[in-house]
Write a protein that holds these residues in place. Structure first.
Motif, PDB file in Angstrom:
ATOM      1  N   ARG A  86      92.051  32.290  15.692  1.00 14.45           N
ATOM      2  CA  ARG A  86      91.175  32.167  14.530  1.00 14.45           C
ATOM      3  C   ARG A  86      90.322  33.429  14.431  1.00 14.45           C
ATOM      4  O   ARG A  86      89.990  34.038  15.452  1.00 14.45           O
ATOM      5  CB  ARG A  86      90.271  30.947  14.685  1.00 14.45           C
ATOM      6  CG  ARG A  86      89.888  30.242  13.391  1.00 14.45           C
ATOM      7  CD  ARG A  86      90.955  29.267  12.949  1.00 14.45           C
ATOM      8  NE  ARG A  86      90.637  28.685  11.669  1.00 14.45           N
ATOM      9  CZ  ARG A  86      90.728  27.372  11.398  1.00 14.45           C
ATOM     10  NH1 ARG A  86      91.125  26.531  12.338  1.00 14.45           N
ATOM     11  NH2 ARG A  86      90.462  26.915  10.196  1.00 14.45           N
ATOM     12  N   GLN A  87      89.958  33.800  13.223  1.00 10.97           N
ATOM     13  CA  GLN A  87      89.047  34.924  13.049  1.00 10.97           C
ATOM     14  C   GLN A  87      88.008  34.605  11.991  1.00 10.97           C
ATOM     15  O   GLN A  87      88.176  33.707  11.167  1.00 10.97           O
ATOM     16  CB  GLN A  87      89.809  36.194  12.654  1.00 10.97           C
ATOM     17  CG  GLN A  87      90.435  36.149  11.261  1.00 10.97           C
ATOM     18  CD  GLN A  87      90.943  37.501  10.809  1.00 10.97           C
ATOM     19  OE1 GLN A  87      90.267  38.513  10.962  1.00 10.97           O
ATOM     20  NE2 GLN A  87      92.168  37.520  10.264  1.00 10.97           N
ATOM     21  N   ASP A  88      86.903  35.360  12.033  1.00  9.03           N
ATOM     22  CA  ASP A  88      85.862  35.267  11.016  1.00  9.03           C
ATOM     23  C   ASP A  88      85.616  36.677  10.493  1.00  9.03           C
ATOM     24  O   ASP A  88      85.041  37.514  11.187  1.00  9.03           O
ATOM     25  CB  ASP A  88      84.574  34.675  11.602  1.00  9.03           C
ATOM     26  CG  ASP A  88      83.458  34.642  10.570  1.00  9.03           C
ATOM     27  OD1 ASP A  88      83.753  34.330   9.401  1.00  9.03           O
ATOM     28  OD2 ASP A  88      82.301  34.936  10.928  1.00  9.03           O
ATOM     29  N   LEU A  94      85.404  28.963  16.730  1.00  9.91           N
ATOM     30  CA  LEU A  94      86.696  29.649  16.728  1.00  9.91           C
ATOM     31  C   LEU A  94      87.527  29.253  17.940  1.00  9.91           C
ATOM     32  O   LEU A  94      88.749  29.101  17.843  1.00  9.91           O
ATOM     33  CB  LEU A  94      86.487  31.160  16.699  1.00  9.91           C
ATOM     34  CG  LEU A  94      85.810  31.731  15.449  1.00  9.91           C
ATOM     35  CD1 LEU A  94      85.545  33.222  15.625  1.00  9.91           C
ATOM     36  CD2 LEU A  94      86.646  31.489  14.207  1.00  9.91           C
ATOM     37  N   GLY A 122      87.131  26.786  11.568  1.00  7.77           N
ATOM     38  CA  GLY A 122      86.589  27.891  10.798  1.00  7.77           C
ATOM     39  C   GLY A 122      85.078  27.947  10.886  1.00  7.77           C
ATOM     40  O   GLY A 122      84.407  26.939  11.112  1.00  7.77           O
ATOM     41  N   SER A 172      85.300  29.382   4.479  1.00  9.75           N
ATOM     42  CA  SER A 172      85.367  30.237   5.660  1.00  9.75           C
ATOM     43  C   SER A 172      86.074  31.523   5.269  1.00  9.75           C
ATOM     44  O   SER A 172      86.897  31.523   4.346  1.00  9.75           O
ATOM     45  CB  SER A 172      86.112  29.553   6.805  1.00  9.75           C
ATOM     46  OG  SER A 172      87.471  29.338   6.474  1.00  9.75           O
ATOM     47  N   GLU A 181      88.646  33.873   6.493  1.00  8.65           N
ATOM     48  CA  GLU A 181      89.715  34.101   7.470  1.00  8.65           C
ATOM     49  C   GLU A 181      90.813  34.966   6.871  1.00  8.65           C
ATOM     50  O   GLU A 181      91.691  35.386   7.549  1.00  8.65           O
ATOM     51  CB  GLU A 181      90.280  32.768   7.945  1.00  8.65           C
ATOM     52  CG  GLU A 181      89.230  31.901   8.630  1.00  8.65           C
ATOM     53  CD  GLU A 181      89.803  30.591   9.133  1.00  8.65           C
ATOM     54  OE1 GLU A 181      90.747  30.638   9.940  1.00  8.65           O
ATOM     55  OE2 GLU A 181      89.304  29.543   8.716  1.00  8.65           O
TER      56      GLU A 181
END
Length: 271
Positions: free
Chosen positions: A39-41, A167, A172, A269, A271
């Motif tokens: 997962r990324q932000d 994450l 998210g 979110s 992403e």
């Protein structure tokens, strides 16, 4: 940063994701294995990667241990720290903290910075450690503006722990898309702006924009939670899940002064 029993989780700056479709971890004894982006932000520029422990050889398994996340709020100017990774684009180094007073304000929050005198570069990434071997910061090249980046700076880890946990749990990070600033009692008195979070800007194509929030609005409540600082707003937003619809209460300036207004926001979110 974690061993789930079946996976190793890795915290990283998300700049390495650009133009990449696959990822490989290289361990200190040069063994390698495939890594999956969990997962990324993009708002904060952080990512969690995962490695299946079944793909790691037995020699490496016995050597890999999670690094403890320290309390960056206890970091003080002059403290000795070490930059691990590639703060100069190729190796690590050590030095001292030069300031803990600076911060950055991406959408929906304000995050502390740890500034150091460790040589750095505009492409530098990695982590910052204290003398206990605890991670206290995430080095990002984008934290220092200007063409000539000469020192290493990091996002304070204590301000990231909620996002890292989300994450790591494959969730998210809540995102609305407001760039704001605190309205203090002094500002209220001098400028007549209601106490709350003054909206300086709204990110395009964000949940905030879709809800009709505009620059100049003042957010006073998130759901039932009254807010008067950007930190309180961020904490309140973080209590909700991506996809959840909430009501933000605010005030907007009209011909006869500020009037109350409500915004139906669906948490998103980046992403």
């Amino acid at each position: 940063i974690a061993d789930t029993g079946t996976q190793f989780l890795i915290l990283s700056d998300n700049s390495i994701i650009e133009n990449s479709e696959s990822f490989t971890a290289i361990f200190d004894e040069k063994s390698t294995c495939d890594v999956q982006l969990q997962r990324q932000d993009k708002n904060l520029g952080i990512a969690i990667f995962s490695i299946s422990k079944s793909s790691v050889n037995s020699g490496t398994l016995g050597r890999v241990k999670p690094i403890p996340l320290g309390n960056s709020n206890m970091t003080r100017r002059g403290e000795i720290v070490m930059a691990i990774g590639k703060p100069l684009g190729y190796s690590g180094s050590y030095g001292a903290v030069s300031s803990v007073e600076e911060s950055i304000s991406p959408a929906d929050g304000n995050y502390g910075l740890i500034l150091t005198d460790i040589p750095g570069s505009e492409n530098g990434t990695g982590i910052l450690l204290n003398t206990k071997g605890e991670m206290i910061g995430l080095i990002q090249h984008r934290l220092t503006s200007g063409e000539h980046v000469t020192v290493t700076n990091a996002l304070a880890i204590s301000d990231l722990k909620v996002m890292i946990e989300l994450l790591s749990n494959n969730q998210g990070v809540p995102y609305v898309g407001i760039y704001g600033t605190d309205v203090t009692e002094q500002v209220e008195k001098e400028q007549g702006i209601p106490i709350g979070v003054y909206v300086k800007n709204v990110e395009s194509e964000s949940p905030a924009m879709s809800a009709g929030i505009q620059a100049g609005d003042v957010i006073t409540k998130v759901g039932r939670t009254k807010i008067n600082t950007l930190a309180a707003y961020h904490n309140a937003i973080s209590e909700y899940s991506v996809g959840e619809q909430i009501i933000l209460y605010g005030k907007r300036k009209g011909n006869d002064g500020y009037v109350e207004i409500e915004f139906k926001v669906t948490i998103g979110s980046r992403e």
